[in-house]
Design a protein around this motif. Sequence first.
Motif, PDB file in Angstrom:
ATOM      1  N   ARG A   1     -13.337  16.862   1.391  1.00 20.91           N
ATOM      2  CA  ARG A   1     -12.734  16.397   0.138  1.00 20.91           C
ATOM      3  C   ARG A   1     -12.018  15.058   0.355  1.00 20.91           C
ATOM      4  O   ARG A   1     -10.859  14.864  -0.019  1.00 20.91           O
ATOM      5  N   VAL A   2     -12.738  14.121   0.935  1.00 21.55           N
ATOM      6  CA  VAL A   2     -12.160  12.814   1.271  1.00 21.55           C
ATOM      7  C   VAL A   2     -12.052  11.948   0.015  1.00 21.55           C
ATOM      8  O   VAL A   2     -12.971  11.893  -0.797  1.00 21.55           O
ATOM      9  N   GLU A   3     -10.917  11.280  -0.111  1.00 28.22           N
ATOM     10  CA  GLU A   3     -10.708  10.341  -1.215  1.00 28.22           C
ATOM     11  C   GLU A   3     -11.228   8.965  -0.794  1.00 28.22           C
ATOM     12  O   GLU A   3     -10.785   8.421   0.223  1.00 28.22           O
ATOM     13  N   LEU A   4     -12.133   8.397  -1.575  1.00 26.14           N
ATOM     14  CA  LEU A   4     -12.719   7.098  -1.268  1.00 26.14           C
ATOM     15  C   LEU A   4     -12.215   6.084  -2.287  1.00 26.14           C
ATOM     16  O   LEU A   4     -12.392   6.259  -3.493  1.00 26.14           O
ATOM     17  N   VAL A   5     -11.564   5.040  -1.799  1.00 32.57           N
ATOM     18  CA  VAL A   5     -10.925   4.040  -2.659  1.00 32.57           C
ATOM     19  C   VAL A   5     -11.555   2.678  -2.398  1.00 32.57           C
ATOM     20  O   VAL A   5     -11.724   2.280  -1.235  1.00 32.57           O
ATOM     21  N   SER A   6     -11.898   1.957  -3.450  1.00 29.26           N
ATOM     22  CA  SER A   6     -12.413   0.603  -3.309  1.00 29.26           C
ATOM     23  C   SER A   6     -11.265  -0.392  -3.419  1.00 29.26           C
ATOM     24  O   SER A   6     -10.409  -0.284  -4.300  1.00 29.26           O
ATOM     25  N   SER A   7     -11.249  -1.360  -2.501  1.00 27.44           N
ATOM     26  CA  SER A   7     -10.262  -2.441  -2.551  1.00 27.44           C
ATOM     27  C   SER A   7     -10.994  -3.766  -2.613  1.00 27.44           C
ATOM     28  O   SER A   7     -11.837  -4.058  -1.765  1.00 27.44           O
ATOM     29  N   GLN A   8     -10.668  -4.575  -3.618  1.00 24.13           N
ATOM     30  CA  GLN A   8     -11.325  -5.870  -3.819  1.00 24.13           C
ATOM     31  C   GLN A   8     -10.295  -6.829  -4.381  1.00 24.13           C
ATOM     32  O   GLN A   8      -9.440  -6.443  -5.187  1.00 24.13           O
ATOM     33  N   ILE A   9     -10.346  -8.087  -3.963  1.00 28.40           N
ATOM     34  CA  ILE A   9      -9.272  -9.030  -4.246  1.00 28.40           C
ATOM     35  C   ILE A   9      -9.154  -9.366  -5.729  1.00 28.40           C
ATOM     36  O   ILE A   9      -8.144  -9.928  -6.173  1.00 28.40           O
ATOM     37  N   GLY A  10     -10.138  -8.983  -6.551  1.00 32.78           N
ATOM     38  CA  GLY A  10     -10.052  -9.251  -7.976  1.00 32.78           C
ATOM     39  C   GLY A  10      -8.957  -8.502  -8.694  1.00 32.78           C
ATOM     40  O   GLY A  10      -8.626  -8.799  -9.837  1.00 32.78           O
ATOM     41  N   GLY A  11      -8.357  -7.503  -8.030  1.00 32.84           N
ATOM     42  CA  GLY A  11      -7.280  -6.734  -8.648  1.00 32.84           C
ATOM     43  C   GLY A  11      -6.607  -5.847  -7.628  1.00 32.84           C
ATOM     44  O   GLY A  11      -7.092  -5.685  -6.512  1.00 32.84           O
ATOM     45  N   VAL A  12      -5.484  -5.269  -8.011  1.00 32.55           N
ATOM     46  CA  VAL A  12      -4.755  -4.366  -7.127  1.00 32.55           C
ATOM     47  C   VAL A  12      -4.984  -2.928  -7.575  1.00 32.55           C
ATOM     48  O   VAL A  12      -5.540  -2.677  -8.649  1.00 32.55           O
ATOM     49  N   SER A  13      -4.547  -2.001  -6.745  1.00 29.39           N
ATOM     50  CA  SER A  13      -4.645  -0.587  -7.089  1.00 29.39           C
ATOM     51  C   SER A  13      -3.955  -0.329  -8.427  1.00 29.39           C
ATOM     52  O   SER A  13      -2.896  -0.894  -8.721  1.00 29.39           O
ATOM     53  N   ALA A  14      -4.542   0.545  -9.239  1.00 30.96           N
ATOM     54  CA  ALA A  14      -3.993   0.813 -10.577  1.00 30.96           C
ATOM     55  C   ALA A  14      -2.548   1.280 -10.517  1.00 30.96           C
ATOM     56  O   ALA A  14      -1.732   0.904 -11.368  1.00 30.96           O
ATOM     57  N   ARG A  15      -2.208   2.049  -9.499  1.00 31.38           N
ATOM     58  CA  ARG A  15      -0.837   2.563  -9.419  1.00 31.38           C
ATOM     59  C   ARG A  15       0.170   1.471  -9.084  1.00 31.38           C
ATOM     60  O   ARG A  15       1.374   1.666  -9.249  1.00 31.38           O
ATOM     61  N   LEU A  16      -0.309   0.313  -8.600  1.00 26.91           N
ATOM     62  CA  LEU A  16       0.586  -0.786  -8.244  1.00 26.91           C
ATOM     63  C   LEU A  16       0.555  -1.924  -9.263  1.00 26.91           C
ATOM     64  O   LEU A  16       1.303  -2.899  -9.117  1.00 26.91           O
ATOM     65  N   SER A  17      -0.293  -1.824 -10.270  1.00 25.11           N
ATOM     66  CA  SER A  17      -0.537  -2.963 -11.155  1.00 25.11           C
ATOM     67  C   SER A  17       0.687  -3.378 -11.956  1.00 25.11           C
ATOM     68  O   SER A  17       0.757  -4.522 -12.426  1.00 25.11           O
ATOM     69  N   GLY A  18       1.652  -2.505 -12.105  1.00 23.00           N
ATOM     70  CA  GLY A  18       2.875  -2.877 -12.807  1.00 23.00           C
ATOM     71  C   GLY A  18       3.810  -3.725 -11.964  1.00 23.00           C
ATOM     72  O   GLY A  18       4.722  -4.371 -12.502  1.00 23.00           O
ATOM     73  N   ARG A  19       3.575  -3.730 -10.637  1.00 28.33           N
ATOM     74  CA  ARG A  19       4.485  -4.448  -9.743  1.00 28.33           C
ATOM     75  C   ARG A  19       3.802  -5.522  -8.921  1.00 28.33           C
ATOM     76  O   ARG A  19       4.442  -6.472  -8.473  1.00 28.33           O
ATOM     77  N   TRP A  20       2.503  -5.368  -8.689  1.00 27.29           N
ATOM     78  CA  TRP A  20       1.775  -6.293  -7.822  1.00 27.29           C
ATOM     79  C   TRP A  20       0.663  -6.971  -8.603  1.00 27.29           C
ATOM     80  O   TRP A  20       0.055  -6.379  -9.492  1.00 27.29           O
ATOM     81  N   ASP A  21       0.381  -8.216  -8.232  1.00 27.51           N
ATOM     82  CA  ASP A  21      -0.784  -8.942  -8.713  1.00 27.51           C
ATOM     83  C   ASP A  21      -1.219  -9.890  -7.599  1.00 27.51           C
ATOM     84  O   ASP A  21      -0.624  -9.907  -6.512  1.00 27.51           O
ATOM     85  N   GLN A  22      -2.271 -10.676  -7.851  1.00 29.76           N
ATOM     86  CA  GLN A  22      -2.770 -11.570  -6.810  1.00 29.76           C
ATOM     87  C   GLN A  22      -1.718 -12.576  -6.365  1.00 29.76           C
ATOM     88  O   GLN A  22      -1.610 -12.889  -5.175  1.00 29.76           O
ATOM     89  N   ALA A  23      -0.946 -13.076  -7.313  1.00 32.28           N
ATOM     90  CA  ALA A  23       0.075 -14.065  -6.959  1.00 32.28           C
ATOM     91  C   ALA A  23       1.100 -13.473  -6.003  1.00 32.28           C
ATOM     92  O   ALA A  23       1.518 -14.122  -5.032  1.00 32.28           O
TER      93      ALA A  23
END
Length: 343
Positions: free
Chosen positions: A267-289
């Motif tokens: 039951r492994v959780e597979l997460v995609s990370s790509q520089i076009g955006g941050v994790s949804a749970r962090l989007s209120g605090r983090w962005d590319q800048a």
Amino acid sequence: MRVVRFTGPRQVELAECPPDPLGDGEVRVRTRFSGISAGTELTAYRGTNPYLTRTWNADLRLFTENAGTPGLSYPVVGWGYSEAGEVAEAAEGTGFRAGDQVWGIWGHRSEAVVPAEKLRRVPDGLDPLAASFARVGAVALNAVLSADLHLGEVVTIFGQGVIGLLATQMARRSGAEVVAVDGLAARRARALEAGAARALDPPGVAERVREHTGGAGADVAIELSGSYLALHEAIRTVTAGGRVVAAGFYQDEGCGLRLGEEFHHNRVELVSSQIGGVSARLSGRWDQARLNRTFLRLCAEGALDPVSLVTHRLPPSRVAEAYRLLDTGPGDALQIVLDFDQE
């Protein structure tokens, strides 16, 4: 103005072009350093980039075939995204002046006219060469944030190229224990210097990680090599319910990725990370800048050291040699920088 362009697979040249005129709100930058990406850039150099055969539909957020002109075609001009330079001239009201040290994305070219809002000043006291790593540093930081590491956890990081080594430095600074994985002995040695507790050759790595963790497996794995075989092995290394961050740029079909085995049973959780955006749970605090600012601040404070990863500083006239070296001799080259100050 000289610019690097790919005229076909594994065909690269330095071409001359007329300089662009300076318009309102724009800044002319003389390039000092331009780092070559051994991941994304090589996909265009080798001819494997999906944009060469498919079209990205930004509205549907889907790649489509038979939709007209591909998103990328040869000649590919000005590829690159790791630049630092000096302002040569600036339009009125931009806030920049000649001599300012800046970083941004304008590709492998001797000079560029860039909208002022796309440029950032090099932080005081920071080597401009380090500032050219801002984008790749943000890629590594984004992957580490997506991993959601906690103090004392074990993370396996697959691929110890530039981004992998930066991720190893960051994860270690976050309080995690890093087990680095790479097929090249020189890069495993670099990983140990970067703070990894162990550096392993890929064959049998899942069994050795479990041995290292008393049978449990790693809490998290970050895959940065772009190899499907490595992604499969990353899945095998984590504990039941563990997380795998897929941050590599994977090409073609997923040969060697068997999702009916450990991925399914653990039951492994597979997460995609790509520089076009941050994790949804962090989007209120983090962005590319913020990713960029944080990486450069950590560099200025001495917490991260990207300049030590530079193995070659070559004049632009040797650009064909630079790509050939990255393509065929990854054990000899880590980060190659085109040094426009040399010409």
